[in-house]
Design a protein around this motif. Structure first.
Motif, PDB file in Angstrom:
ATOM      1  N   GLU A   1       0.826  -1.206   0.000  1.00  0.00           N
ATOM      2  CA  GLU A   1       0.000   0.000   0.000  1.00  0.00           C
ATOM      3  C   GLU A   1       0.860   1.256   0.000  1.00  0.00           C
ATOM      4  O   GLU A   1       0.543   2.243  -0.681  1.00  0.00           O
ATOM      5  CB  GLU A   1      -0.927  -0.003   1.210  1.00  0.00           C
TER       6      GLU A   1
ATOM      7  N   ARG B   1      -0.160   3.700  -2.934  1.00  0.00           N
ATOM      8  CA  ARG B   1      -1.133   4.693  -2.494  1.00  0.00           C
ATOM      9  C   ARG B   1      -0.425   5.993  -2.153  1.00  0.00           C
ATOM     10  O   ARG B   1       0.621   5.995  -1.517  1.00  0.00           O
ATOM     11  CB  ARG B   1      -1.918   4.177  -1.283  1.00  0.00           C
TER      12      ARG B   1
ATOM     13  N   TRP C   1      -5.191   6.286  -5.208  1.00  0.00           N
ATOM     14  CA  TRP C   1      -5.550   5.076  -4.464  1.00  0.00           C
ATOM     15  C   TRP C   1      -4.670   3.893  -4.858  1.00  0.00           C
ATOM     16  O   TRP C   1      -4.451   2.982  -4.044  1.00  0.00           O
ATOM     17  CB  TRP C   1      -7.014   4.709  -4.708  1.00  0.00           C
ATOM     18  N   HIS C   2      -4.202   3.895  -6.099  1.00  0.00           N
ATOM     19  CA  HIS C   2      -3.314   2.829  -6.584  1.00  0.00           C
ATOM     20  C   HIS C   2      -2.666   3.359  -7.854  1.00  0.00           C
ATOM     21  O   HIS C   2      -3.299   3.429  -8.895  1.00  0.00           O
ATOM     22  CB  HIS C   2      -4.089   1.544  -6.867  1.00  0.00           C
TER      23      HIS C   2
END
Length: 476
Positions: free
Chosen positions: A5, A9, A151-152
């Motif tokens: 993450e 992110r 977010w990604h």
């Protein structure tokens, strides 16, 4: 947050002047003296610099915006830092339309909508990136870095207002300008977990170029992280100028408690079926609304089966017009340097230009067919997109044209109808996410002038299930 993450992110939320405020909250802090407007602009600029190296969302920074910021000029968002999308003139800044086909020159005046946006009191820190001329549902380029989803970062931020959506979702600024000619507010909002409302045609000031087209598709607005920010923007914009032909929106501050009748559209009118994750997100949202006392029932608008092909032909007409008149945009315009998607749209239109009268006639007739679907319903509900947010490259303009168009039509199957008809339409984050942790949007559309119904259902769902926050990681 896991190592994976942390790698994919991106957000800039921290304990500074912006904190975790939305635009309404930050404006209140500036009015009270808790935060200075110059301080908010400075900290926002620092956040932008922090995320920009990974998101590539900014086209141009405004000089001296941090030092000239003032929260004393009035407006609902006085002193709130923001950005204008780079297809709208902001005095002193070049307008590049996401294209490498010309060299843009600084605008001498603010565009009409830019003046309306500035009337809300925002401090403009610069301009955000978009795909060339806003034609693509992803903000990617043939020969430049794409705008990445905070977010990604391996995935698209959507388009065409992808730069604005990426900055707002990452917490760099709380609100930003966007516009929508085929889904360009709602698509990036769905990709980035934001609230994105395309107003009724004529709700906000139209720019001159739109009024000259045979069918005006584009409406301006904002992307935001909260429903109250979008509601406050509409009310503030209305104080600058209100269309007397439409009922006023006013300031909507929460759900009305009314029980709404909502028509549910899962498969798109052109027969595209959503993927399993998207279908589940919409169905679950419908179930939540029913639990809250609203009526949700299936509806099937009788849209002409040629709608998709006709819309694509009209999109090609727009590319043809740009290629013909592009020298007015800036120095050295060369249509041969337009990206492969723009060129493909233009070339396909040239082959089919004789269809234009029938295309326009059928697109205009969509209004009556779509209106029939609202009989007995306050809102229509559907997916925003037919499948979840694709990885970078899936919709790149470097993909061969015919393959790319097939992919676009299999993705953008719901949003264009509201542009053709002029109805207001809203993308709202659902409670669901993809396996990669990306948001999934749900779309609500209303009759012309009925933005209050959209805000009503949006406040209801936001209160029932607060939107996921990027800064909370996967734990929420």
């Amino acid at each position: 947050m896991t190592t994976s993450e942390e790698r994919t992110r991106v957000h800039a939320f921290r304990d500074d002047a912006l904190g975790e405020h939305d635009a309404v909250g930050l404006a209140a802090a500036i009015r009270s003296g808790e935060v200075g407007a110059a301080e908010a602009a400075r900290d926002a600029a620092a956040r932008v610099r922090e995320v920009e190296a990974r998101l590539h969302a900014v086209q141009v920074h405004a000089e001296d915006a941090e030092t000239t910021a003032s929260g004393s000029g009035g407006g609902a968002f006085a002193g709130v830092p923001s950005f204008v999308k780079d297809n709208t003139d902001r005095r002193g800044l070049p307008t590049g339309h996401g294209s490498a086909a010309f060299t843009p020159r600084p605008a001498r005046h603010d565009a009409p909508f830019a003046r309306q946006f500035l009337s809300t009191g925002v401090t403009v820190l610069g301009k955000t990136r978009l795909p060339e001329f806003g034609f693509s549902p992803t903000t990617e380029y043939d020969d430049a870095e794409p705008v990445r989803n905070p977010w990604h970062t391996d995935h698209s931020a959507g388009g065409s207002s992808g730069g604005s959506a990426a900055l707002v979702a990452a917490g760099a600024v709380p609100i930003a300008h966007a516009n929508d000619g085929g889904g360009s507010i709602r698509i990036p909002s769905a990709c980035c977990g934001l609230v994105g409302l395309k107003p009724t045609r004529g709700r906000v000031v139209a720019n001159a170029q739109s009024r000259q087209l045979p069918l005006d598709l584009v409406t301006d607005g904002v992307v935001s992280r909260s429903v109250r920010d979008t509601a406050a923007f509409l009310a503030a914009a209305e104080r600058h100028w209100r269309n007397p032909a439409l009922p006023p929106v006013g300031l909507v501050e929460g759900p009305s408690g009314r029980r709404l009748r909502i028509g549910l559209l899962l498969d798109s009118p052109n027969g595209v079926r959503p993927d399993a994750a998207t279908r589940a997100a919409v169905t679950e949202t419908a179930t939540a609304l029913e639990r809250l006392g609203h009526t949700v029932e299936p509806v099937s608008p009788a849209i002409d089966p040629r709608f998709t092909e006709d819309f694509l032909t009209y999109w090609g007409l727009l590319s043809f017009l740009i290629g013909t008149t592009g020298r007015t945009l800036g120095a050295g315009f060369d249509r041969h340097r337009m990206d492969p998607l723009s060129r493909g749209l233009r070339e396909t239109y040239v082959e089919n230009w004789h269809r234009t009268p029938g295309v326009l006639r059928r697109l205009r007739r969509t209004k009556s067919a779509y209106a029939a679907a609202f009989r007995g319903h306050d809102l229509l509900m559907s997916p925003v997109l037919a499948h979840t947010t694709p990885p970078i490259g899936h919709l790149s303009p470097s993909v061969p044209y015919r393959t790319l168009v097939k992919r676009i039509l299999a993705y953008v199957a719901y949003t264009p109808i509201d542009n053709v008809v002029g109805t207001p339409s809203l993308s709202l984050p659902s409670a669901a996410t993809t396996d990669a942790g990306l948001p999934i949007g749900v779309m609500f559309s209303a009759r012309p002038g009925a933005e209050r119904n959209l805000l009503d259902v949006a406040f209801t769902l936001e209160a029932e299930r607060p939107f996921r926050r990027i800064q909370d990681g996967a734990g929420r």
